[in-house]
Design a protein around this motif. Structure first.
Motif, PDB file in Angstrom:
ATOM      1  N   ALA A 127      49.394  35.558  71.050  1.00 35.01           N
ATOM      2  CA  ALA A 127      48.022  35.448  70.604  1.00 35.01           C
ATOM      3  C   ALA A 127      47.376  34.754  71.812  1.00 35.01           C
ATOM      4  N   LEU A 128      46.327  35.328  71.451  1.00 34.31           N
ATOM      5  CA  LEU A 128      45.309  35.081  72.887  1.00 34.31           C
ATOM      6  C   LEU A 128      44.579  33.841  72.814  1.00 34.31           C
ATOM      7  N   MET A 129      44.707  33.470  73.931  1.00 33.45           N
ATOM      8  CA  MET A 129      43.512  32.441  74.329  1.00 33.45           C
ATOM      9  C   MET A 129      42.646  32.274  75.098  1.00 33.45           C
ATOM     10  N   VAL A 130      42.170  31.084  74.448  1.00 30.59           N
ATOM     11  CA  VAL A 130      40.342  30.576  74.279  1.00 30.59           C
ATOM     12  C   VAL A 130      39.958  29.598  74.783  1.00 30.59           C
ATOM     13  N   LYS A 131      39.305  29.619  75.195  1.00 32.53           N
ATOM     14  CA  LYS A 131      38.336  28.250  75.482  1.00 32.53           C
ATOM     15  C   LYS A 131      37.842  27.399  74.486  1.00 32.53           C
ATOM     16  N   VAL A 132      37.297  26.225  74.140  1.00 31.38           N
ATOM     17  CA  VAL A 132      36.522  26.124  73.682  1.00 31.38           C
ATOM     18  C   VAL A 132      35.684  24.329  74.141  1.00 31.38           C
ATOM     19  N   ASP A 133      34.533  24.607  74.921  1.00 31.31           N
ATOM     20  CA  ASP A 133      34.708  23.087  75.788  1.00 31.31           C
ATOM     21  C   ASP A 133      35.737  22.593  76.259  1.00 31.31           C
ATOM     22  N   ASP A 134      36.107  23.699  77.268  1.00 34.67           N
ATOM     23  CA  ASP A 134      37.407  22.962  77.434  1.00 34.67           C
ATOM     24  C   ASP A 134      38.545  23.209  77.367  1.00 34.67           C
ATOM     25  N   ASP A 135      38.660  22.837  76.241  1.00 32.64           N
ATOM     26  CA  ASP A 135      39.854  22.519  75.150  1.00 32.64           C
ATOM     27  C   ASP A 135      40.606  23.850  75.399  1.00 32.64           C
ATOM     28  N   ASP A 188      29.977  30.132  65.217  1.00 32.64           N
ATOM     29  CA  ASP A 188      30.580  29.106  66.248  1.00 32.64           C
ATOM     30  C   ASP A 188      31.676  28.918  66.123  1.00 32.64           C
ATOM     31  N   SER A 189      32.414  28.662  67.465  1.00 31.21           N
ATOM     32  CA  SER A 189      33.452  27.775  67.262  1.00 31.21           C
ATOM     33  C   SER A 189      33.454  26.372  67.386  1.00 31.21           C
ATOM     34  N   TYR A 190      32.935  26.292  68.118  1.00 30.29           N
ATOM     35  CA  TYR A 190      32.285  24.242  67.832  1.00 30.29           C
ATOM     36  C   TYR A 190      32.458  23.692  66.171  1.00 30.29           C
ATOM     37  N   ASP A 191      31.653  24.891  65.871  1.00 32.44           N
ATOM     38  CA  ASP A 191      30.999  23.713  64.495  1.00 32.44           C
ATOM     39  C   ASP A 191      32.413  24.176  63.454  1.00 32.44           C
ATOM     40  N   VAL A 236      34.502  36.715  69.076  1.00 35.39           N
ATOM     41  CA  VAL A 236      36.633  37.221  68.887  1.00 35.39           C
ATOM     42  C   VAL A 236      36.752  37.841  67.415  1.00 35.39           C
ATOM     43  N   ILE A 237      36.486  39.202  67.927  1.00 38.20           N
ATOM     44  CA  ILE A 237      36.799  40.327  66.346  1.00 38.20           C
ATOM     45  C   ILE A 237      38.340  39.155  65.588  1.00 38.20           C
ATOM     46  N   ALA A 266      34.789  38.172  60.728  1.00 34.97           N
ATOM     47  CA  ALA A 266      34.291  37.537  61.030  1.00 34.97           C
ATOM     48  C   ALA A 266      34.114  37.762  63.432  1.00 34.97           C
ATOM     49  N   ALA A 267      33.032  37.085  63.310  1.00 31.43           N
ATOM     50  CA  ALA A 267      33.224  37.456  65.047  1.00 31.43           C
ATOM     51  C   ALA A 267      32.584  35.726  65.451  1.00 31.43           C
ATOM     52  N   LEU A 268      33.820  34.843  66.059  1.00 28.85           N
ATOM     53  CA  LEU A 268      33.903  33.903  66.661  1.00 28.85           C
ATOM     54  C   LEU A 268      33.468  33.419  67.848  1.00 28.85           C
ATOM     55  N   ARG A 269      32.619  32.838  68.165  1.00 25.65           N
ATOM     56  CA  ARG A 269      32.173  32.755  69.054  1.00 25.65           C
ATOM     57  C   ARG A 269      32.958  31.751  70.062  1.00 25.65           C
ATOM     58  N   VAL A 270      33.693  31.606  71.469  1.00 27.98           N
ATOM     59  CA  VAL A 270      34.375  31.115  72.258  1.00 27.98           C
ATOM     60  C   VAL A 270      33.629  31.031  72.866  1.00 27.98           C
ATOM     61  N   ASP A 271      34.096  29.849  74.144  1.00 23.88           N
ATOM     62  CA  ASP A 271      33.192  29.715  75.880  1.00 23.88           C
ATOM     63  C   ASP A 271      34.155  30.713  76.735  1.00 23.88           C
ATOM     64  N   GLU A 272      34.917  31.276  76.611  1.00 24.26           N
ATOM     65  CA  GLU A 272      35.757  31.963  77.600  1.00 24.26           C
ATOM     66  C   GLU A 272      36.742  32.363  76.834  1.00 24.26           C
ATOM     67  N   LEU A 273      37.042  33.785  77.570  1.00 24.95           N
ATOM     68  CA  LEU A 273      38.242  34.748  76.688  1.00 24.95           C
ATOM     69  C   LEU A 273      39.295  34.316  77.948  1.00 24.95           C
ATOM     70  N   LEU A 274      40.484  33.851  77.747  1.00 24.82           N
ATOM     71  CA  LEU A 274      41.330  34.142  78.229  1.00 24.82           C
ATOM     72  C   LEU A 274      42.602  35.318  78.047  1.00 24.82           C
TER      73      LEU A 274
END
Length: 377
Positions: A248-256, A296-299, A319-320, A328-336
């Motif tokens: 898996a690819l780990m990402v952050k959204v709103d510090d989660d 937008d990952s928040y939405d 993330v494509i 689709a392109a998913l916008r995230v706060d941070e790519l890990l």
């Protein structure tokens, strides 16, 4: 299957669980300060051993699709109609946990195809002997297997389906005219399609497709409909090769922290803010000469935005994702980072949580939710 084999399979499942626990413990060790600058060779050796153990267990767990397909011939023999069954990909191997969950749904779906052919034969009431055909084709692609069901009967009548959609006020006639045939067929997979105003046999066929879709999604797979070169309606099923442990690819959204299964990820990118365009009031970007939606990952995760994003930011992290038929392109706060994760069920109470496929435990003991991107666009 004898008692000894049953016991062996139970032990194999327990060993797989232990490998998962070992994987989690290894990830936790990687976060310890003691391993930051010294004794890296110990951690490297543990990583190698864990990886080899996982691979060995998975090889034992993998069994061919023939274990499911062998029952299909009996279903065809029991048919009241002359049906020719063509199967490809019997030797493709899949995790036995996936096989166990697939066997009954696939058999039931084949029975619904056979029943539909028999009903149409009765309605046609012709004396001409025509051999009907059902084709089942399995192909392996990456960490997934694609199984296609196709027959030369009319599983779902397009005209009846359009009448159903219009009568139920889901879409107007004008809106349907702007859609392709495949897009209209795939509308039946939406939850808001009612089965009230179509012929009874059409209702049964729609129910069969929606039922198997639910079973496929329960193992983190996907299902959609498409037209073949012969203009037959194909039911396309995508299943994972393995079930319990995946990359898996780990990402952050709103510090989660969230995990996105790597088989769904095409690539990660930083997109200049200036490259975002508007189409029908929706954000899109250009990707490999195609226009794809920017989500937008928040939405997507139904998060509240306490602070609006800075529109002057020079770049966005995205993330494509690719679900097999759409990107689709998913916008995230941070790519890990990328890492192996142990997939855990959310349980019955949370199993229908929108856009979440499960959970996992990462190195520091924190729980990360697994994002389900199948309905992202």
């Amino acid at each position: 299957m004898n008692k000894k084999n049953n016991l062996d399979l139970e032990n194999l499942d327990e060993i797989m669980d232990l490998v998962g626990e070992l994987l989690i413990s290894k990830s936790r060790l990687e976060t310890l300060e003691a391993f930051k600058d010294q004794d890296r060779d110990i951690l490297s050796q543990l990583d190698r051993i864990t990886g080899e153990l996982h691979d060995k267990v998975m090889k034992v767990r993998m069994i061919p699709l023939a274990n499911i397909f062998q029952e299909f011939n009996q279903i065809i023999k029991a048919s009241k109609t002359d049906i020719e069954l063509d199967i490809e990909g019997k030797d493709i191997e899949v995790d036995r946990a996936v096989i166990n969950k697939l066997a009954d749904p696939l058999s039931q779906f084949l029975k619904s195809l056979v029943s539909n052919i028999e009903e149409q034969k009765i309605q046609e009431n012709t004396k001409e002997e025509i051999t009907e055909e059902i084709s089942i084709k399995a192909t392996k692609t990456g960490n997934e297997v694609i199984i296609e069901f196709e027959d030369n009967a009319k599983l779902i009548d397009l005209d009846q389906l359009q009448e159903k959609i219009i009568d139920n006020n889901i879409l107007s006639k004008e809106e349907l005219e702007k859609m392709s045939k495949e897009e209209i067929f795939n509308l039946i997979l939406k939850d808001n399609i009612s089965a009230e105003k179509a012929a009874e046999d059409a209702d049964q066929n729609i129910a069969a497709v929606k039922s198997i879709k639910k079973d496929i999604e329960a193992i983190n797979g996907d299902l959609y409909l498409e037209l073949s070169e012969d203009n037959n309606l194909k039911t396309v099923i995508i299943i994972p090769l393995k079930f319990a442990i995946t990359e898996a690819l780990m990402v952050k959204v709103d510090d989660d922290l969230f995990a996105i299964p790597l088989e769904m990820v095409s690539e990660t990118k930083r997109i200049p803010n200036s490259k975002i365009k508007k189409v029908k009031n929706e954000d899109v970007i250009n990707y490999r000469e195609n226009t794809i939606p920017l989500i937008d990952s928040y939405d997507f995760l139904n998060f509240n935005k306490e602070v609006e994003s800075d529109s002057s930011a020079s770049e966005l992290e995205v993330v494509i994702v690719n679900t097999g038929r759409k990107s689709a392109a998913l916008r995230v706060d941070e790519l890990l980072n990328q890492q192996d994760i142990v997939v855990k069920s959310l349980g019955e109470l949370l199993s229908n949580t929108k856009n979440i496929a499960g959970a996992t435990i990462i190195g520091d003991g924190e729980i990360a939710l697994i994002i389900d991107v199948r309905d992202i666009a």
